[in-house]
Design a protein around this motif. Sequence first.
Motif, short mmCIF file in Angstrom:
data_model
loop_
_atom_site.label_atom_id
_atom_site.label_comp_id
_atom_site.label_asym_id
_atom_site.label_seq_id
_atom_site.Cartn_x
_atom_site.Cartn_y
_atom_site.Cartn_z
N TYR A 197 0.40 -1.31 -2.53
CA TYR A 197 -0.87 -0.63 -2.39
C TYR A 197 -0.67 0.88 -2.45
O TYR A 197 0.26 1.42 -1.84
CB TYR A 197 -1.53 -0.95 -1.04
CG TYR A 197 -1.57 -2.41 -0.67
CD1 TYR A 197 -2.73 -3.17 -0.83
CD2 TYR A 197 -0.45 -3.03 -0.12
CE1 TYR A 197 -2.77 -4.50 -0.47
CE2 TYR A 197 -0.47 -4.37 0.24
CZ TYR A 197 -1.63 -5.10 0.06
OH TYR A 197 -1.67 -6.42 0.42
N SER A 198 -1.57 1.57 -3.14
CA SER A 198 -1.54 3.03 -3.16
C SER A 198 -2.32 3.57 -1.97
O SER A 198 -3.29 2.96 -1.51
CB SER A 198 -2.17 3.56 -4.45
OG SER A 198 -1.34 3.31 -5.55
N ASP A 199 -1.88 4.71 -1.48
CA ASP A 199 -2.56 5.37 -0.37
C ASP A 199 -3.91 5.93 -0.83
O ASP A 199 -4.01 6.58 -1.87
CB ASP A 199 -1.66 6.50 0.15
CG ASP A 199 -2.36 7.37 1.18
OD1 ASP A 199 -3.20 6.84 1.93
OD2 ASP A 199 -2.06 8.57 1.21
N THR A 211 2.80 8.17 -1.21
CA THR A 211 2.99 7.13 -0.20
C THR A 211 2.43 5.82 -0.72
O THR A 211 1.40 5.78 -1.39
CB THR A 211 2.30 7.50 1.12
OG1 THR A 211 0.92 7.77 0.87
CG2 THR A 211 2.95 8.71 1.75
N SER A 212 3.09 4.73 -0.37
CA SER A 212 2.64 3.40 -0.77
C SER A 212 3.05 2.41 0.30
O SER A 212 3.95 2.66 1.11
CB SER A 212 3.22 3.00 -2.13
OG SER A 212 4.64 2.95 -2.06
N LEU A 213 2.37 1.28 0.30
CA LEU A 213 2.66 0.21 1.26
C LEU A 213 3.00 -1.05 0.47
O LEU A 213 2.30 -1.40 -0.48
CB LEU A 213 1.45 -0.05 2.16
CG LEU A 213 1.60 -1.20 3.17
CD1 LEU A 213 2.60 -0.83 4.26
CD2 LEU A 213 0.25 -1.56 3.79
N ASN A 236 -4.06 -3.03 -7.30
CA ASN A 236 -2.74 -3.15 -6.67
C ASN A 236 -1.80 -3.88 -7.62
O ASN A 236 -2.23 -4.71 -8.42
CB ASN A 236 -2.83 -3.94 -5.36
CG ASN A 236 -3.79 -3.32 -4.37
OD1 ASN A 236 -3.73 -2.13 -4.11
ND2 ASN A 236 -4.68 -4.13 -3.81
N VAL A 237 -0.52 -3.57 -7.53
CA VAL A 237 0.47 -4.31 -8.30
C VAL A 237 0.91 -5.50 -7.47
O VAL A 237 1.28 -5.35 -6.30
CB VAL A 237 1.68 -3.43 -8.64
CG1 VAL A 237 2.71 -4.22 -9.45
CG2 VAL A 237 1.25 -2.20 -9.43
N VAL A 238 0.86 -6.70 -8.05
CA VAL A 238 1.15 -7.93 -7.31
C VAL A 238 2.25 -8.71 -8.03
O VAL A 238 2.21 -8.88 -9.26
CB VAL A 238 -0.11 -8.82 -7.19
CG1 VAL A 238 0.20 -10.08 -6.39
CG2 VAL A 238 -1.26 -8.04 -6.56
N LEU A 239 3.20 -9.19 -7.26
CA LEU A 239 4.19 -10.15 -7.75
C LEU A 239 3.95 -11.45 -7.00
O LEU A 239 3.97 -11.46 -5.76
CB LEU A 239 5.62 -9.66 -7.50
CG LEU A 239 6.72 -10.67 -7.81
CD1 LEU A 239 6.83 -10.90 -9.31
CD2 LEU A 239 8.06 -10.23 -7.26
#
Length: 352
Positions: A80-82, A219-221, A335-338
Amino acid sequence: MEASVLFISLLSLFLLADCTELTFQETMLLRALGLNRRPQPASPRPVPHSLWAIFEKGINADNPCRMESFQVPGNIVRSYSDQGPFISNEESHDSLCVRKHLFFDLSVIEEKEEVTFGQLEIKFKHNTYHGHGFQLRIYRPLHMTLKAMRNHHTNRKLLFAHSFRLLHKSLHFNLTKVTQDWTNLENNMGLILEISADGEDTDIQKFSSCHQMPSFIHTSLLTVSLDPTNCKASRTKRNAEPSPPTPSNICSKRRLYIDFKDVGWQNWVIAPRGYMANYCHGECPYPLTEMLKGTNHAVLQTLVHSIEPETTPLPCCAPTKLSPISMLYYDNNDNVVLRHYEDMVVDECGCK
């Protein structure tokens, strides 16, 4: 029919359907993938290195519901991006370089998912200030208002305090417990990030160190979660030996390569570009041979069919062994998802 077998069947039909049928079939396909609509990323962000590394390493077919890279259970990884703003430093000390509200929208995590890992990454894009020392603090606000964010003495809990120097390295912080709490969206008030110049630096060094720092922070989570509905209690290993040749009309595995470009998904599916899904097709004639891997029920059904063919149909040709694949894609929130999906590739067929 199992969800992944349904996905293969729907995608096969999708490739052959006319335009009037596409909307319904695509909706069914996307639901099988855990999406409510087709993602349309406006400005796709780069795929984090950690997600590429997991994808390229490949999935453990014997345990696709564990993320070995993080040593936790899971079959979904999201980045997730901030989305939080910078906060003015009007009431802060001169040494404070940055105060920022960090916020990550976790609304895409479904109720059935169990979050098993959460990690905050703070990255500095350049090392312009190589060698300068900084103090970093991360707080969890207990009450979130605009006034509270600006107030240096707001009601908050210190989670991390860390000294560092800008050396082209990312800083990582374990936020598993906080992330698990954030799945209740009412509890997600984000974090407050503060970075101050080290007290040992001169005033000139502090000014030069702080001057452009906000533009260098990213920042990213990253979260790992487990969808138990897409896991099996145990798995058997795949048989690497090729299947013996069979007559063309007998139940067997048939080749089916699914290219995501053919269904217009190339803009949001990052990898793979396609995969060999295969399918089962053919007859289950009497008597069933060992090669057809018929169940006891199928053997009896073929026997009854040989006596009463008009009232009892032959068994169906269906998958008896399947294997998983991984997909890397953008979701509806960019969001980028794997995600690991079990039972996506037909390895063997038999009569049921």
